[in-house]
Design an enzyme around this catalytic site. Structure first.
Site, short mmCIF file in Angstrom:
data_model
loop_
_atom_site.label_atom_id
_atom_site.label_comp_id
_atom_site.label_asym_id
_atom_site.label_seq_id
_atom_site.Cartn_x
_atom_site.Cartn_y
_atom_site.Cartn_z
N HIS A 91 0.84 -1.20 0.00
CA HIS A 91 0.00 0.00 0.00
C HIS A 91 0.88 1.25 0.00
CE1 HIS A 91 -3.55 2.42 1.46
NE2 HIS A 91 -2.56 3.15 1.97
N GLU A 92 1.87 1.28 0.88
CA GLU A 92 2.76 2.45 0.97
C GLU A 92 3.59 2.61 -0.30
OE1 GLU A 92 2.24 4.61 3.19
OE2 GLU A 92 0.94 3.35 4.42
N GLU A 169 -6.77 6.27 -2.19
CA GLU A 169 -6.63 5.16 -1.24
C GLU A 169 -7.18 3.86 -1.85
OE1 GLU A 169 -5.01 4.96 1.72
OE2 GLU A 169 -4.33 6.97 1.26
#
Length: 201
Positions: A91-92, A169
């Site tokens: 995700h990061e 996101e």
């Protein structure tokens, strides 16, 4: 933020992780980060851990992939399984890969500019209301117009920024699954974060 972390001056208490660390949690994090670096085709960022932070969190900072730091809390390192850690790191990495930090800086700059218009309007409005001169009424109207444009614009700008952030996101969660080839990793991590009761210092 990048330069502050590298120089050790960022006041969040982050400790840099050595790439030859022998700590089991740190070694697992390093391995996962290197795997995600290969999967995403982006350089390995500098790694930091927040030793005094029991909450579950991670973030990246930096405007270019070659100047990026990845910070993970101690709570995240100790709470996540390897698959969940992969999901979160993926995700990061997706934030780095998709240029989200640069986009956020641009959006913040636009909002700051809109806010400045509103503040100039407020200043002119106050100045116009105090003076009794010939053009004070026109100045007050002009100030009121700027004030309304600034603060109404700020309100809608903040809504747009929130909508963009929400969509980004979703995108990085999807990219995390693409990098890890495992949808259960990020899903498990999100569930664990939801269930975690420890607040952030």
């Amino acid at each position: 933020t990048y330069l502050a972390l590298v120089s050790g001056s960022l006041p969040v208490g982050a400790r840099r992780i050595s790439m030859d660390s022998t700590d089991a949690d740190e070694r697992r994090l390093i391995n996962v980060v290197e795997e995600m670096s290969i999967a995403s085709g982006t350089p390995v960022p500098l790694l930091y851990v927040l030793d005094e932070e029991p909450s579950i969190n991670a973030f990246v900072a930096g405007l270019r992939p070659t100047e990026t730091v990845l910070v993970v809390t101690k709570g995240a390192m100790q709470s996540f399984t390897r698959d969940e850690m992969q999901g979160v790191i993926g995700h990061e990495y997706s934030h780095i890969f998709n240029g989200d930090m640069r986009l956020n800086m641009r959006l913040m700059g636009i909002l700051a500019g809109i806010l400045l218009i509103g503040q100039i309007g407020r200043f002119i409005l106050r100045s116009g209301s105090r003076s009794r001169g010939k053009g004070s009424g026109q100045a007050a109207l002009f100030g009121l117009a700027l004030f309304l444009v600034g603060y109404v614009g700020l309100f809608f700008g903040a809504l747009i920024k929130a909508a963009v952030s929400r969509q980004r996101e979703f995108l990085v969660d999807a990219s995390s699954v693409q990098f890890t080839r495992n949808p259960d990793g990020i899903a498990g991590a999100l569930y664990r974060i939801q269930q975690h009761s420890e607040g952030s210092r």
